[in-house]
Design a protein around this motif. Structure first.
Motif, PDB file in Angstrom:
ATOM      1  N   GLN A 179       0.830  -1.223   0.000  1.00  0.00           N
ATOM      2  CA  GLN A 179       0.000   0.000   0.000  1.00  0.00           C
ATOM      3  C   GLN A 179       0.858   1.265   0.000  1.00  0.00           C
ATOM      4  N   ARG A 180       2.010   1.176   0.695  1.00  0.00           N
ATOM      5  CA  ARG A 180       2.932   2.324   0.734  1.00  0.00           C
ATOM      6  C   ARG A 180       3.413   2.646  -0.676  1.00  0.00           C
ATOM      7  N   ARG A 181       3.765   1.596  -1.397  1.00  0.00           N
ATOM      8  CA  ARG A 181       4.262   1.772  -2.774  1.00  0.00           C
ATOM      9  C   ARG A 181       3.169   2.408  -3.637  1.00  0.00           C
ATOM     10  N   PHE A 185       3.608   5.998  -5.577  1.00  0.00           N
ATOM     11  CA  PHE A 185       3.648   6.063  -7.054  1.00  0.00           C
ATOM     12  C   PHE A 185       2.351   6.591  -7.676  1.00  0.00           C
ATOM     13  N   ASP A 186       1.218   6.255  -7.047  1.00  0.00           N
ATOM     14  CA  ASP A 186      -0.064   6.615  -7.673  1.00  0.00           C
ATOM     15  C   ASP A 186      -0.649   7.935  -7.175  1.00  0.00           C
ATOM     16  N   ILE A 189       3.608  11.156  -5.995  1.00  0.00           N
ATOM     17  CA  ILE A 189       4.453  11.660  -7.099  1.00  0.00           C
ATOM     18  C   ILE A 189       3.618  12.407  -8.154  1.00  0.00           C
ATOM     19  N   PRO A 190       2.471  11.838  -8.641  1.00  0.00           N
ATOM     20  CA  PRO A 190       1.677  12.595  -9.635  1.00  0.00           C
ATOM     21  C   PRO A 190       1.199  13.950  -9.108  1.00  0.00           C
ATOM     22  N   ALA A 191       0.761  13.991  -7.821  1.00  0.00           N
ATOM     23  CA  ALA A 191       0.253  15.260  -7.251  1.00  0.00           C
ATOM     24  C   ALA A 191       1.371  16.298  -7.179  1.00  0.00           C
ATOM     25  N   ARG A 212      12.872   4.230   0.323  1.00  0.00           N
ATOM     26  CA  ARG A 212      12.782   2.772   0.256  1.00  0.00           C
ATOM     27  C   ARG A 212      11.942   2.327  -0.933  1.00  0.00           C
ATOM     28  N   THR A 213      10.854   3.064  -1.206  1.00  0.00           N
ATOM     29  CA  THR A 213       9.954   2.699  -2.313  1.00  0.00           C
ATOM     30  C   THR A 213      10.664   2.857  -3.650  1.00  0.00           C
ATOM     31  N   LEU A 214      11.343   3.993  -3.842  1.00  0.00           N
ATOM     32  CA  LEU A 214      12.045   4.217  -5.111  1.00  0.00           C
ATOM     33  C   LEU A 214      13.215   3.258  -5.276  1.00  0.00           C
ATOM     34  N   ASN A 215      13.853   2.939  -4.148  1.00  0.00           N
ATOM     35  CA  ASN A 215      14.966   1.991  -4.175  1.00  0.00           C
ATOM     36  C   ASN A 215      14.491   0.600  -4.576  1.00  0.00           C
ATOM     37  N   ALA A 216      13.365   0.170  -3.978  1.00  0.00           N
ATOM     38  CA  ALA A 216      12.800  -1.153  -4.289  1.00  0.00           C
ATOM     39  C   ALA A 216      12.416  -1.231  -5.768  1.00  0.00           C
ATOM     40  N   GLN A 217      11.862  -0.138  -6.297  1.00  0.00           N
ATOM     41  CA  GLN A 217      11.481  -0.097  -7.707  1.00  0.00           C
ATOM     42  C   GLN A 217      12.718  -0.215  -8.596  1.00  0.00           C
ATOM     43  N   ASN A 218      13.792   0.451  -8.172  1.00  0.00           N
ATOM     44  CA  ASN A 218      15.053   0.379  -8.898  1.00  0.00           C
ATOM     45  C   ASN A 218      15.576  -1.042  -8.971  1.00  0.00           C
ATOM     46  N   ILE A 219      15.513  -1.749  -7.826  1.00  0.00           N
ATOM     47  CA  ILE A 219      15.970  -3.152  -7.770  1.00  0.00           C
ATOM     48  C   ILE A 219      15.129  -3.983  -8.733  1.00  0.00           C
ATOM     49  N   GLN A 220      13.804  -3.745  -8.705  1.00  0.00           N
ATOM     50  CA  GLN A 220      12.868  -4.468  -9.571  1.00  0.00           C
ATOM     51  C   GLN A 220      13.225  -4.270 -11.048  1.00  0.00           C
TER      52      GLN A 220
END
Length: 791
Positions: A179-181, A185-186, A189-191, A212-220
């Protein structure tokens, strides 16, 4: 008939059944991939029962998750114009209304504490009633905030630079969930992007949940990059060496199935994908291709020799199977040593890596001969690479060096050892949470912005246990906390601390009609009547529960750290502990330093101690393998020297290039050692076979082993070099360093095994071989030479 000859017959007779079993296992593991999930927390490198983890968990029990703060900042004087000022506050209100948000603290949320003399209690009033419409109104609000409310200094604004900051607290229940992610992202960041576009303002965003969220996305994103990159580069090099689409296709099929198995095992074991486990699939590709090189090379050599497919395939399994099994076991055991480390993160990595390395060996040994059995014999053009002039020249040069330039080889080795030792003394340790993060990304630049403006974004918590209910609100305790606050403020690496002390000082200021001169702790005389106001009011109860628990026994002091390494952190900890020891006697208080960043730093130090243990264990395991296989103590020493040398060079390079030891680079040594020993086993196994065939004549045996294994070792080392080089495409500093260092180490290991190892054998083995101390090996790595009989 030995085991491997029987195994070869069994595999080739039951081709369809073997392929069906592989297909079923692959389908099952592919179905487990749905259970893969990405880690939503920082890597915890410490064992669960470690003192630092116990202290941190106690803090979480009392005050809940501390890493739930997202901060927005804007440094632009035009924000103090009515349109932009109102738009900024509206943006925060928009977030505050969301169900994922606990509360926000911005200029629009600022409540002034006022003393109600009639009712003898404190009340809260908003900083301003309605949205300002003129520049003067905005300036009046700014003056009030900057000049008259020191409580909010460094919390909502930086008085010196005019930078505004807004705190958004995400609900603690969702902070470590998907839910944090989704929110970041939804929604977030858009706002912010829309606000920036409409108001022509640059908004900086940070805070641990955001990072942490942007880092996890980077790893993905990078897993796909690594897998595609590793497949592409290894396929290209493989084709360059073998000039065969067929061989390249078969190799790619094997490693693709290996990748499916790797992801499947992550899902099957219910492990989370972290920075470390994300490396497993590309690692399997890089390690799997050399298996294919040895097997396909042997098949083509056999076809060239006698042209009989059945015999060639049987020999591929029986001759190369055992050697490849041994090399894969040594590689797997290099990783398996992490299983004995108490850190869950490393243990999971060790289990996954070792299971997948054995799996890719089994897949290569089964799939490659079976697929070739369905295909026509290779054409002459497919075998031309076996007689390529340039590779022959490389092997001849090595033979010439070993024959005539041994002194040069030893001299170069000594120089390299000396330089390596000098480099080792230059190595530093880094416990930084953000050092590996992509430097070019906006969120990294934003971290640096908040460090400069507000003193950091990584929370450092001090938990104070007064051992008595309501012990926190005693004036003596508050004064001790103030002393600690003043010490914290002397460190440029830490932000201004915030605690109940700030709130009590604010209460005194409110009591004296909001005069900022009275923003200080009350005296003994003032204490009773100011605290009586506090007891009568519930206005600051919400603010109070952030800093003091419901019983009034525990208090927290929160400060934010800049990105500092372990050395600076140790100095800060020592000074803080000295003040704590002086101000808070142990019989009356228990004070602990904790927080995510501190746990991470301690985890790094713990990891380094474990690196020594796991690497020593890997060396011991491999020495036992050597002793068991060759039954010669001299052979253990001779085989370990060429593999220890590249590790020393790598450590030296880390010192000279200022690549610190940290969780991401710590794996270099175990990975490189586990893989580089493979070359030694192949060479020594061939040397043993040649020694028996050549009636214990050393020189011809060494040169024959060099000629036969040199080509395969050269091919595999080049594949490994470029395969690991794929990791340098990463945006994470640690992964780049890991890829570059392992690549260099493996290249050095090849040179060491093809120059230093044969030289050592020629220099020291004479006595051994002549006395026939060489016993029959416990395990035949290669079967005795039988070509002459069979042909």
């Amino acid at each position: 008939m030995n085991f491997w000859t029987k195994a070869a017959g069994l595999i080739l007779r039951n081709r369809y059944l073997v392929l069906l079993i592989i297909a079923l296992i692959t389908a099952f593991l592919a179905s487990q991939m749905k259970y893969m999930k990405f880690s939503y927390t920082e890597a915890n490198l410490l064992p669960e029962d470690h003192a630092a983890n116990l202290e941190y968990n106690k803090f979480l029990e009392i005050f809940g998750e501390e890493g739930n703060l997202v901060i927005l900042g804007v440094k632009d004087s035009t924000v103090f114009t009515p349109e932009k000022f109102n738009a900024w506050n509206k943006l925060v209100e928009q977030f505050d209304a969301r169900e994922e948000i606990d509360f926000t603290v911005s200029i629009a949320d600022v409540q002034k504490l006022k003393a109600d003399r009639k009712k003898r209690k404190f009340i809260l009033e908003p900083l301003y009633e309605k949205n300002p419409t003129t520049k003067e109104e905005v300036n009046a609000i700014k003056t009030q905030l900057f000049e008259k409310l020191p409580f909010y200094d460094n919390l909502l604004y930086n008085k010196e630079t005019g930078t505004l900051q807004t705190a958004i607290y995400i609900k603690k229940e969702i902070i470590n969930t998907p839910q944090r992610r989704d929110f970041i992202f939804d929604v977030l960041i858009p706002a912010i992007e829309k606000f920036e576009k409409e108001n022509n303002l640059d908004v900086r965003v940070s805070g641990m949940p955001y990072i942490r969220t942007l880092n996890a996305q980077n790893i993905q994103d990078e897993i796909l990059l690594f897998v595609v990159g590793a497949l592409g580069i290894t396929a290209l090099i493989f084709f360059f060496f073998f000039r065969s689409f067929r061989a390249t296709f078969i190799t790619l099929l094997v490693v693709l199935i290996g990748v499916i198995w790797a992801f499947g095992f992550i899902g099957l074991f219910r492990y989370e994908i972290t920075v470390l486990s994300a490396l497993i699939p590309p690692l399997i590709i890089v390690i799997g291709v050399p298996n294919a090189v040895f097997l396909i090379n042997k098949y083509q050599q056999e076809i060239k020799k006698h042209g009989q497919q059945a015999k060639a395939l049987q020999r591929v399994i029986s001759k190369i199977g055992n050697a490849t099994l041994m090399t894969n076991i040594t590689t797997a055991s290099g990783f398996a040593t992490f299983v004995f480390v108490k850190s869950n993160l490393l243990r999971e990595f060790g289990i996954l890596a070792s299971v997948n390395i054995i799996s890719i060996f089994i897949l290569a040994l089964l799939i490659i001969p079976i697929i070739y059995s369905f295909m026509p014999l290779p054409k002459k053009k497919h075998l031309n690479h076996l007689e390529r002039k340039w590779i022959e020249n490389v092997v001849n040069w090595m033979e010439k060096m070993v024959k005539n330039q041994r002194i040069t080889i030893y001299f170069a080795t000594v120089i390299v050892i000396v330089l390596g030792i000098i480099g080792v003394y230059k190595i530093r340790v880094s416990g930084s949470l953000i050092e590996d993060m992509p430097k070019k990304m906006d969120f990294y630049k934003d971290i640096r912005f908040f460090e400069k403006e507000f003193g950091g974004i990584m929370p450092l918590e001090i938990l104070i246990d007064t051992k008595k209910d309501k012990g926190v609100m005693k004036l003596s305790t508050l004064k001790k906390m103030e002393e600690l606050n003043e010490t914290i403020e002397t460190f440029p690496e830490l932000s201004k601390p915030i605690s109940v002390v700030n709130l009590v000082k604010y209460s005194k200021q409110a009591y004296y009609k909001g005069n900022p001169r009275y923003y200080q702790l009350p005296t003994n005389q003032e204490q009773s009547y100011i605290f009586s106001y506090t007891k009568n009011s519930n206005s600051d109860a919400g603010m109070l529960k952030t800093f003091v628990d419901s019983t009034g026994r525990y208090a927290r002091i929160t400060t934010f750290m800049k990105d500092i390494g372990t050395d600076k952190m140790d100095i800060i900890q020592e000074r803080l502990k000295a003040v704590i020891a002086k101000e808070f006697p142990e019989d009356k208080y228990t004070v602990s330093l904790t927080g995510k960043a501190l746990v991470f730093i301690k985890g790094t130090n713990y990891l380094i101690n474990n690196l020594v243990i796991s690497l020593s264990l890997a060396i011991l395991l491999i020495a036992i393998f050597m002793a068991w296989m060759f039954r010669s103590p001299q052979m253990i020493l001779i085989s370990l020297i060429p593999n220890m040398l590249p590790l020393l060079i790598t450590a030296g390079l880390m010192g000279f290039l200022d690549i610190p030891i940290k969780p991401s680079t710590i794996l270099v040594f175990s990975i490189a050692f586990g893989i580089s020993v493979d070359d030694t086993i192949h060479f020594l196994a061939k040397y043993r076979q040649e020694l028996i065939a050549n009636r214990w004549k050393i020189k011809p045996s060494v040169y024959s082993a060099l000629k036969e294994t040199g080509v395969s070792m050269f091919y595999t080392s080049i594949v490994l070099f470029f395969g690991f080089l794929v990791f340098t495409l990463s945006s994470f500093g640690g992964t780049i360093a890991l890829g570059g260092l392992v690549s260099v180490t493996l290249l050095l290991a090849m040179v060491s095994n093809l120059l230093l190892l044969p030289s050592l054998l020629l220099t020291f083995e004479k006595k051994i071989a002549n006395k026939k101390v060489f016993k029959e090996p416990k395990m035949r790595i290669f079967p005795p030479k039988e070509d002459k009989i069979e042909e």
